[in-house]
Design a protein around this motif. Sequence first.
Motif, PDB file in Angstrom:
ATOM      1  N   ASP A  59      -4.399  15.300  -0.114  1.00  0.00           N
ATOM      2  CA  ASP A  59      -3.382  15.055  -1.117  1.00  0.00           C
ATOM      3  C   ASP A  59      -2.907  13.603  -0.966  1.00  0.00           C
ATOM      4  O   ASP A  59      -2.631  13.158   0.146  1.00  0.00           O
ATOM      5  CB  ASP A  59      -2.212  16.023  -0.838  1.00  0.00           C
ATOM      6  CG  ASP A  59      -1.151  15.961  -1.914  1.00  0.00           C
ATOM      7  OD1 ASP A  59      -1.325  15.175  -2.863  1.00  0.00           O
ATOM      8  OD2 ASP A  59      -0.174  16.713  -1.806  1.00  0.00           O
ATOM      9  N   CYS A  60      -2.843  12.878  -2.084  1.00  0.00           N
ATOM     10  CA  CYS A  60      -2.395  11.478  -2.018  1.00  0.00           C
ATOM     11  C   CYS A  60      -1.020  11.395  -1.356  1.00  0.00           C
ATOM     12  O   CYS A  60      -0.701  10.471  -0.625  1.00  0.00           O
ATOM     13  CB  CYS A  60      -2.292  10.865  -3.410  1.00  0.00           C
ATOM     14  SG  CYS A  60      -3.742  11.076  -4.427  1.00  0.00           S
ATOM     15  N   LEU A  61      -0.186  12.416  -1.657  1.00  0.00           N
ATOM     16  CA  LEU A  61       1.199  12.411  -1.186  1.00  0.00           C
ATOM     17  C   LEU A  61       1.292  12.524   0.337  1.00  0.00           C
ATOM     18  O   LEU A  61       2.324  12.244   0.921  1.00  0.00           O
ATOM     19  CB  LEU A  61       1.975  13.571  -1.842  1.00  0.00           C
ATOM     20  CG  LEU A  61       3.475  13.627  -1.582  1.00  0.00           C
ATOM     21  CD1 LEU A  61       4.180  12.480  -2.252  1.00  0.00           C
ATOM     22  CD2 LEU A  61       4.060  14.945  -2.053  1.00  0.00           C
ATOM     23  N   ALA A  62       0.190  12.923   0.960  1.00  0.00           N
ATOM     24  CA  ALA A  62       0.240  13.046   2.412  1.00  0.00           C
ATOM     25  C   ALA A  62       0.567  11.701   3.058  1.00  0.00           C
ATOM     26  O   ALA A  62       1.174  11.652   4.125  1.00  0.00           O
ATOM     27  CB  ALA A  62      -1.086  13.576   2.929  1.00  0.00           C
TER      28      ALA A  62
ATOM     29  N   HIS B 148       1.053   8.527   0.837  1.00  0.00           N
ATOM     30  CA  HIS B 148       1.718   7.577  -0.065  1.00  0.00           C
ATOM     31  C   HIS B 148       3.000   8.175  -0.619  1.00  0.00           C
ATOM     32  O   HIS B 148       2.945   9.033  -1.494  1.00  0.00           O
ATOM     33  CB  HIS B 148       0.798   7.223  -1.235  1.00  0.00           C
ATOM     34  CG  HIS B 148      -0.461   6.512  -0.808  1.00  0.00           C
ATOM     35  ND1 HIS B 148      -0.474   5.208  -0.429  1.00  0.00           N
ATOM     36  CD2 HIS B 148      -1.734   6.947  -0.720  1.00  0.00           C
ATOM     37  CE1 HIS B 148      -1.718   4.846  -0.125  1.00  0.00           C
ATOM     38  NE2 HIS B 148      -2.504   5.889  -0.284  1.00  0.00           N
ATOM     39  N   PHE B 149       4.133   7.738  -0.090  1.00  0.00           N
ATOM     40  CA  PHE B 149       5.397   8.152  -0.694  1.00  0.00           C
ATOM     41  C   PHE B 149       6.487   7.177  -0.332  1.00  0.00           C
ATOM     42  O   PHE B 149       6.226   6.211   0.388  1.00  0.00           O
ATOM     43  CB  PHE B 149       5.787   9.577  -0.287  1.00  0.00           C
ATOM     44  CG  PHE B 149       5.814   9.852   1.175  1.00  0.00           C
ATOM     45  CD1 PHE B 149       6.960   9.608   1.933  1.00  0.00           C
ATOM     46  CD2 PHE B 149       4.691  10.373   1.822  1.00  0.00           C
ATOM     47  CE1 PHE B 149       6.983   9.870   3.283  1.00  0.00           C
ATOM     48  CE2 PHE B 149       4.719  10.647   3.181  1.00  0.00           C
ATOM     49  CZ  PHE B 149       5.863  10.387   3.924  1.00  0.00           C
TER      50      PHE B 149
ATOM     51  N   ALA C 139       0.827  -1.205   0.000  1.00  0.00           N
ATOM     52  CA  ALA C 139       0.000   0.000   0.000  1.00  0.00           C
ATOM     53  C   ALA C 139       0.864   1.258   0.000  1.00  0.00           C
ATOM     54  O   ALA C 139       0.361   2.350  -0.257  1.00  0.00           O
ATOM     55  CB  ALA C 139      -0.914   0.003   1.212  1.00  0.00           C
ATOM     56  N   ALA C 140       2.155   1.107   0.283  1.00  0.00           N
ATOM     57  CA  ALA C 140       3.080   2.237   0.296  1.00  0.00           C
ATOM     58  C   ALA C 140       2.540   3.388   1.124  1.00  0.00           C
ATOM     59  O   ALA C 140       2.576   4.543   0.732  1.00  0.00           O
ATOM     60  CB  ALA C 140       3.394   2.692  -1.140  1.00  0.00           C
ATOM     61  N   VAL C 141       2.020   3.053   2.303  1.00  0.00           N
ATOM     62  CA  VAL C 141       1.502   4.090   3.192  1.00  0.00           C
ATOM     63  C   VAL C 141       2.566   4.445   4.213  1.00  0.00           C
ATOM     64  O   VAL C 141       3.180   3.565   4.802  1.00  0.00           O
ATOM     65  CB  VAL C 141       0.228   3.604   3.916  1.00  0.00           C
ATOM     66  CG1 VAL C 141      -0.194   4.600   4.994  1.00  0.00           C
ATOM     67  CG2 VAL C 141      -0.888   3.403   2.923  1.00  0.00           C
ATOM     68  N   GLN C 142       2.823   5.711   4.377  1.00  0.00           N
ATOM     69  CA  GLN C 142       3.760   6.187   5.389  1.00  0.00           C
ATOM     70  C   GLN C 142       2.942   6.910   6.455  1.00  0.00           C
ATOM     71  O   GLN C 142       2.668   8.099   6.345  1.00  0.00           O
ATOM     72  CB  GLN C 142       4.784   7.124   4.746  1.00  0.00           C
ATOM     73  CG  GLN C 142       5.704   6.445   3.755  1.00  0.00           C
ATOM     74  CD  GLN C 142       6.858   5.735   4.434  1.00  0.00           C
ATOM     75  OE1 GLN C 142       7.175   5.996   5.597  1.00  0.00           O
ATOM     76  NE2 GLN C 142       7.476   4.812   3.720  1.00  0.00           N
TER      77      GLN C 142
END
Lengths: 713, 242, 187, 442
Positions: C181-184, C186-187, C129-132
Amino acid sequence: MDRRNFVKLVGTASGGAVTGACGRQAEEIIPLLVPEESVPVGAEQWHPSVCGECSAACGTLARVMASEREIEVDGELVRQKIAAVKKLEGNPLDPVSGGRLCARGHASLQSLYNPDRLRGPLKRVGPRASGQFEAVSWDDAIAEAARALTGVDPDRILFLARAREGVRAENIARFLDAIGTPPATSIGVGDFAAEREASERVFGRSGLPLYEIQDSTLVLSIGADFLGGWTSPVLYSRRYGHMRQGRRELRGRLIHAESRFSLTAWNADRWLPVWPGGELALALAIGHVLLSEQIADAPASVVSIFADVDLEQAAAASGVPVEAIRQTASELAQASAPVVVAGASMVRQNSADAVAAAAALNWLLGCVGKPGGVTPPTEPLEALARQPGFSGDWSERLEQAAVVLVDGVNPAYNAPASQSALAGAETVISFSPFLDDTSAFADLILPDHDPLEQALLEVPAVSPSPSFAAAGEFVAPLYDSRPTATVLSELAEAAERPFEEITVEEAVSTLHSAVESAGSGTSASDFEAKVFQDGGWQGQPSRKPPATPGALGTFEIASKQAGVVFQAYESPQFGSGSGANRPWLQELPDPTSSALWGLPVELDPATAARLGLVNGDNVRIRSEHGALEAPVYVNPAAIPGVVSMALGQGHASYGRYASGRGANPMVVVGAAHDERTGCPAMGPTPISIEKIAGGARLVQFSRQDRDLPPHRV
Amino acid sequence: MAEQTTQQAEQGAERTPQWAMAIDLDRCTGCEACVVACASENNVPTAGEDQAAMGRTKHWIRIDRYYEGEFPDIKVKYRPVMCQQCDEAPCEPVCPVNATYQNAEGLNVQIYNRCIGTRYCANNCPYTVRFFNWFAPEWAAPLNLQLNPDVSIRPAGVMEKCTFCAHKIKRAKLDADAEGRELADGDAQPACVQSCPAEAMVFGDMSDADSKVAKQLGSGRSGQLLESLGTKPRVFYLEKAD
Amino acid sequence: MKGRPAARAVRLEPASAARLSCTSLWGEFLVSLAMLSALLLLVVQTASASEQPIGFSHTAHIEKASMQCTDCHEGATSRDSAGLPSIRKCMLCHQFIATDLPEVVRLSEYWERKHEVPWERIYGFAKTAAVQFRHAPHARAEIACSQCHGDVASMTVAVKAVTHTMGSCIQCHRDNSATDDCLACHF
Amino acid sequence: MDAIPTTALTPDSGHASVRADLLGRMRGASGPYLAGVAVCGMIVAWALFAWGYQIVNGFGSTGVRRPVYWGFYIVNFVFWIGISHAGTLISAILRLTGAEWRKPVTRAAEAITVFCLMIGGLFPLIHISRPWFFYWMLPYPNERLLWPNFRSPLFWDLTAILTYLSGSVIYLYLPLIPDLAELANHSKGAKRRIYRALSLGWTGSDRQWQALERSMKLMAVVILAIAVSVHSVVAYDFSMSVMPTWHNTIFAPYFVVGAIFSGIAALVLVMAALRKMMGLERYLREVHFVNLSKLLLLMSLIWGYFTFSEHLTTWYGNLPSEIRVFQIREHGLFGMLFWTMVACNFVIPFVLLGISKLRSIPTIAVSSAAVLVGMWLERFLIVVPTLSTPPLAAAWGSYAPSWIELSITAGTFAAMVLLYLLFVKAFPIIAIWEYDDGVRAR
C-alpha cells in the motif's frame, strides 16, 4: 514582479547545477551544539501541563519530541537540539478537560512558539506606547524596577493581574504583602465578578456554582454562553454532549436567552433573544410566572423578589414576548430535572442582579444541590485561597497609581480609557512575554516564561470536584525570559523586603497536608510524584450542608433603551483579545460571520437595509465614548437594533499577526460598568452608524450564509 | 466492502479494519476545536490574510454553517465537514497518475509526491474538501518547532486533504504490534475526534460490530452527506434529534 | 495480499507491471535508457562520495571493541529513527580510550568546542519524497541491518552500499509479503 | 456537393502563372510583416516568462483558487483544441465529399489544426503545477511499478491529443509533398536541399500520385474519426465528473459541434486575413467565404439547438445542485457573459449570415470573430460557474485570472499568429498542385 523574484527566476535556470555540486545542505554546515541532555530522536513523551488561556485551567498533555533550532551564540550561528512541544491535548485524568481541549487551548502552542515573543527584558527608550525599547540585562532591569518600587508610597503601587487561583497568584499576594501594597486586582476580564457577587447572595458562598447540566432534562441559560466561552467551555461542552446523547432514551433540552446568537444559542432548541440589559427583567418575569406554578418550597427571601414583578413591564424591558416567557416557565415547571444557568457572558450595568435573579430561579425549581441542578460553590483550597479579586475601583486606583505592575492582563486593550492613566503613571512594569497594547506603555518589560516552560499549579474556576492542575518543567525556555515568581522574589530582594516565594513543589506539599488531614493516607512524596505524573489532583466532591440564600436585595427593572445599541462580546476563539496573535486562531472562521483575519461589525438585516449596507461595506460606528471603523457583516440572527462586535482585533501592538488589524469594540463601549461590582460592561451603548467608502476588507471563509433554496425560485 | 471484510473475519484471515467515523450532530456544538487540533496535528499551514481573501486557506476540517429561517425564529444548521473517505470516491478515478486511491482499510489516500497537480480531484470532490498547495508552506521561526515529524510537509503544487490521521492509525498499529497485541477499539483516534469537547465524534473499525462507531451507525439517526450522489462516504452524520 | 478485498483488483495492481515491462522494443529502449542513467548516477555519486569529518571506523568498533549497532544507533530496533549518537556518547569512552589517535584527537576538538560532529548522512529520503520510514517494525520483522545498509561491520567509514529507491523498497516488501500500500510509507 | 461551380476561378489562371504567383508571394518580407513577427514574438516571449514565473513562484501566482481549481488554462485548452477542428475536419469533409471549391482553402485549414493543437496541447502542461513530472502520465515501465491511471479522462486526453496531433501533421504534410518538390525546384542552396529532403523524393510519377491520393483519402477518413473522438474526450473531462451541469450526456456531441463551429470561424478569419494581407483575392474568392458562411450558419443553428436543449433539460429537471449553477450562470455576473455568448454565437451569425443581403466578406468575417469570442465565453461559462458553485453552498467561491493567465492567454494568440506568419513564408499557403488540379479540371 520585483527584482528579487526576477533573480530567483533567472537563478533557477542555472540553479540545478549549483545545488547539485554543493552536495551538503546548508543546515548541515551550521554546527550543532552538544545538548545538555540527550533528547531521543523519533520518540515522543507526554508531559502534563495546564492551559493558561482562560479561567477554566484545563489540564493538558504536551507532546514533546526532539527538534532543532538555529540560534546565535557569540555571533556564531549554531544549531541546537531541543525538546519541543509538538501538540497539546487534554489530559484524560483532569476532571475539567477530561482529555478534551478547545480551539484556544490547542492554539496556545502558538504562544510558546510565537515569532514575536520577547527575547529578554526591555527598557523603554522612546515615548510611551511608541514601541521603542532597548534590550537590558536582567540585573539592570530588576535593579531599576526595585528602585521604582521603593521610591513611592506603597499604597500608590497597583498590581493588575489575572483572576486565577494558584501558585502564581499566591506569589503575587505574598510579594504585595512584602512591599506593603494592597492586594492585586483583576480588570473585570475573565474574573466573573458579577457571577461571584451573585453567588454570595443567592447561595451564601463565594466562588462560582457548578451547573450539573449533564443530568438535566431542561436547561435554561440566561446570559451564559457556556459553550462558546464563559467559565469553563470544555467542561460544559462535555456535559452538554452528555445531556443531549449520553443517556439512554433521554435527551435533555436547552433554551438559551441572550442578546446575541452565540454558540450556545446555536445549540439551543429555542433561543430567546433578549434586549441587552433585559436579562434581569427576563429572569424576574420567568420567576414571577413560576410562582403561580409553584413547584418547590423556595426560601421566602427568594420568593419575595419575584412576587411583585409586573409581567408586562418585565416582558417589554426584556424584549421577550409574554407568551414566550409563560411557555418557558411552564416548561421549566414541568421538567423533571430543570436547571437555570445564570451568567453574564456580556457584562451589563445590572449584571450582578441579573445573574442573581436567574440563579435564584433554581431555588424556585428546587434544583439547588440536586442531580441535574446547580451545585453551590465549594470552599476554595485553603492553601491557595488568595486569588486576585476584582475590585471595582481598579480604574480609579490606576488613575492615582505611581507604579503599575501588569501581569497577564491587557488594560490598554480591554479598557481603552485606562490608556491615559498608563501614560501618566510614573512607572509601568509589565511581565508580558509580548509587546502588547499595555506593555507598549511599560517602562520595563520583564517577560515571563510561557506557561509551557514553567512549573504551574492552577485551580480551575469550576470543577466537578475539588481539584487543581499542576505541571513540572519539561521544556527549556526558548529565550532569556524569567518566571514572574522568580522575578518577584528578585525584586523583593533588591528592594530589601522579606519575601518567601512558594514553589509549585512546596504548594503541592502544603496541599498534601490539607489532603492528609482529610485522611487520604498517602505519603508526601507519593502524593507529589502522583500529582506531577497525573498533572494534578482531585478530591471527592464535597458534601457540605445545603447552601442557603443570603440577602438578595432589591431588583429594579430598567426599561429598554431606544435606538440602535452596540455591544461587545468575547469571541470563542480570541477570548478577551489575547488569542489574536495566534495565526491558527486568526485563520479560524468566526462562527457567526465566517470571517478570517479580522472581525466585522454584526448588523441585523433590517438595519443594514435601512443604511444600504451589504457584507463587506465599511461603517463608522460612533458613540459618546469613541468611534471605530470596520467592515459589516449582515447577521441574519442579530436582534434588530442591536449591533454586536467580537473582541479580538484592534490591537495597537501585539506582534505581526494582530497589530493594526481591525478595530477594538471597547473603544465604542466606553467606561460603563456593572453597578454592584464595578465590573466593566460590554454594552449596550447607544451609537450612530454611518457608511464609509473604502476601509478594511471582510475576508470570509464561507460567503454563503444560507443553504440555497433547493429549487428554482 | 464491509461484507467482504466480515467474510474474511469468518474465514479467520487477517483482519483488515474498515475505518469509519460517526459525528453526532446532536452533540456537536460548532466550537471548532477540531479545526485547530487538525491543523496542529497535521502541519496544516495558515495562508495569511491575502491568500485567505482569495479562498486559499487550508481547513482539512471545517464547520459548514447555514442560517435557516428569519429572526426571531432563526436556527443555524451546521456540521463538521472533512474528507468523507468515500468508498466510491469521485476524486479517485480522475487522477491521471493514481496519486489518490482507496486502500484496503477504506482510507482515501493522497500520495503527495505522486501528485502532478492537475487539480482534477479537487474539482470532482462534491464536498470540496481537497486543498491545494499554491505555494511552498512557510512557518515563521520558531513556529516551525511545533511541526509534527510524523506528518510530511507537503511541497508546493500538490493536493492534500484529511487523512483520517493515517499517521496516528499507523502509530497505533505499530504500538500494538510492538506490545504484541491486537489493535483495540479507540487505539487510533484522529486529532479531531481526540479533541472534541462534546465528544461528538467517534472513530473506529465499522466492520467490528462491537466497536463504538459501529454502534453509533446503528443508532437510526445515521446518514451521509450528499448521500444521493452515491459516493458512499465513511463519515456518517447522526442527525440532530429534535 | 490475502487480506485485500477483491474490489481492489480494479485498482492498478503493480503486478501487471512485471508482465508489461520489457515485452516491447519500446520497453527495451526505456530500460536501457534507465540503466544508462543509473550508471551515470552511480558515477556522479561516487565522484561526490561524502567525506566524513572524522574517519570513524565501524570495523574497529564492531570487530575489535565488540560493540553492537544499537549501542550507538539506539533507536534502530525500537524507535522510528536509528539516530546518530551524540558526541557525548563518543566521549564516554574516548576520554580514556585511544586518546592519541589522530581521529580521536579531532573528535575531542569538537568536544572542546561543544559542537556535535557534523556527520554526513549517507542514507535517508529526500523531503519531497514524503517518505515516513520507521525502523522499529523492520527490526521486528527481523530484517537484518545489513539488508539495507550493507556490511557496515566490515567498513571503516560507512559508505552507501545499498541504494534505497522506491523500487528496492517495493521489491523487498513483495519478497517478504509485506504491504505494498502506498500509504504504508507515504503520508 | 460537387455542383459548386468552378467558375469562381479566374479564367486567366494558367498553371505557370499560378505557380509563379504563389511562389513569388513566399519571397521577401515587407516591413509590416517583420513588425508583426516582432510584436508577436515579444508577446510570446512575455508569455513564456509568465509561465516561468508561475513555475518558479508556485501555482499560486495564478488566479486559480478553491473551489475553482480550473481556470483560464482549461478554457484556453478547450478553445484551441476546438479550433483545431477547423482544418482537418473541414478539409477532410470537403475532400471526402469532393467539394471542388475547397482547393484553395484546405492548406490554410490544415495548418490551423496543427498550430492549434501545438498550442492547445501545451495548456495541460501549463495547467499542471508540477510540469516536470508530466511524463508520469505516460505509460512506461519503471522500477516503482507505477502506471498512469487508465481510467482518468486526462489520460484519455493525452492519448487523444497526441494521436490527433500526429494524424493532423501527417494530413498537413501529405498534400504538401508535391509542393515541396516544386519549391525545391525553385530554390537554391541549403533551402533547396531542405525542401528536397522534405519532399521525400517526389518525382510526380503516376504511382506516386496514386499513392498520395489513396493515402490522403485514407487519412481523411481516419482524421475525421480522430477529430470527433478528440473533442468527445475533451468533453469527457467534464461529463465524466459528478459536478452539477458537467455530468451531462449532451456534452460530447455539444463539444464536437462547438469545435467545428469555432473551427470554421477561425478558418474564415484566417482566410480573410490572408486574402487581405497577401493579396490572395484572386484565389480566395467571395464564393469560398459564402460557402463557408453557410456552413457557419448551419453550425450556429446546431449550436443554438444544443445550447437550448442543454439549458431546457437542466431547467426542467430542476435538480437542486444543477439549478443553482443554472441560476448563477444566467444571472448576475456570469449572466452578462452568458447573454454576450448567445449574441455572439447565435444572434449575430443568424442575422448577418441568414439574411442574404447582408452576407459579404466583411460581415462574414465579423460574424466569425463574434463566434470566436462567443465560443471562448462558452467554454469559460462551462468551466467557471460550475466550479464556483459546488454542491455544498458553504464552499462556494469565485475566480479572477491573474496577470499570469492573461499573459499566457495573450501569448497563445500571438503564438498562433506568429506560427502562421512563419508558415506562409516557408510553404505555399494555397496548395499549388491542388489548385492546379482545379484549374485543369475546368
